[in-house]
Design an enzyme around this catalytic site. Sequence first.
Site: not given
Length: 404
Positions: A211-212
């Site tokens: 994920n970011r």
Amino acid sequence: MTLGGKRILLIIAGGIAAYKSLDLIRRLRERGAVVRPIMTKAAQEFVTPLAVGALSASHVYTDLFSREDEQDVGHIRLARECDLVVVAPATADLMAKMAHGLADDLASAVLLASDRPILIAPAMNPKMWTASATQRNLATLQKDGIQFVGPMEGEMAESGERGLGRMAEPLDIVAAVEQQLSGPKPLAGMKAVVTSGPTHEPIDPVRYIANRSSGKQGHAIATALAKLGAEVTLVSGPVTISDPTGVRTVHVERAEEMRDAVLANLPVDIAVMVAAVADWRVASSADQKIKKLPGEAPAPLQLTENPDILKTVGHHAQRPRLVVGFAAETQNIDENGRSKLERKGADLIVANDVSAGTGAMGGDRNSVRLITKTGVEAWPDLSKTEVAERLALWIATHVSGTSR
Ligand code: CTP
């Protein structure tokens, strides 16, 4: 004037980084510190006592055997009439002398005679820093209670070589000085574990689910807790930012590794789970790279749930006194936060609004709401460092009062 009236004895040893000590003197004096400089013989090859004297507005002490200097204050008084001794730059040679208690010049004699706290900023060629003799001396000095700032990674001025060995920047040294002189620390004697960053869940040897999350918020919280005196272990997923100073960092990739690293650190007083742990992992990741087969549809990924680290810690037999979780929400923030608090056994949920455009995930700012059993506190939009510092103070005031 954060250092108003504080007396700093600044020892400048002989290295090219000595030019930065001129700026350091200026920065310390800007903050109200009184700087008394000592220069080694080698230091005077790099910067002149005239420049050091002018910037510090002080006599520059250079000689153990100077009748004038000894009559003025004497090296024993010099060693003790200060709040902090700072050595910047500290050369490999001076570190070796300190580690062995040598005292054949003014700088080393003062360091041996001093009963004040000592902060040193090493600067040397990367090969000299990693040399086993220097690393042995470093371990000895750390055991003796000497505080360190840096060295940093970077390019060497003389050789263009890269590696650890550059002196910390003057402003970082000033921050370390302020930290040293800031008085009693509210989290001294307490242990904390912080998770940060994303996790990478492997699909095969070259692919993963991620994920970011950047780790910026979690790393800043680890730093802020350490600044308040806590002994912090940071369990970090894969991030591109560097390990914070003053914190022990453990690097992991997968959620299960993160959980194991956190549990291995219990008991602690404080747990702050900031990591964006992947909720799922691939049920059985492939040992070999998955190949695409012409004409065939890709095999579906079988996912299975990851352990919930926050929930495990929140319900653990060795539950920390204060358990803090984060929540990434786009709607019904308070309601979702409160149920997360309950479900995961946390004392506090820091809910960030991650609706499109807020930039909380990966960005530098965060706007959070503090959700506890008793209520909600909304903080304004702040930098992640500010959120971290405020949160560390919140933790410091709440850790003693909690009992679940
Ligand atoms: N957390 C954890 N282990 C997991 C998942 C989450 O420790 N496997 C922690 C995170 O570090 C964070 C909090 O739990 O402190 C976030 O909880 P989560 O249930 O993942 O909530 P959100 O990310 O907000 O999203 P959602 O509720 O939509 O799943």
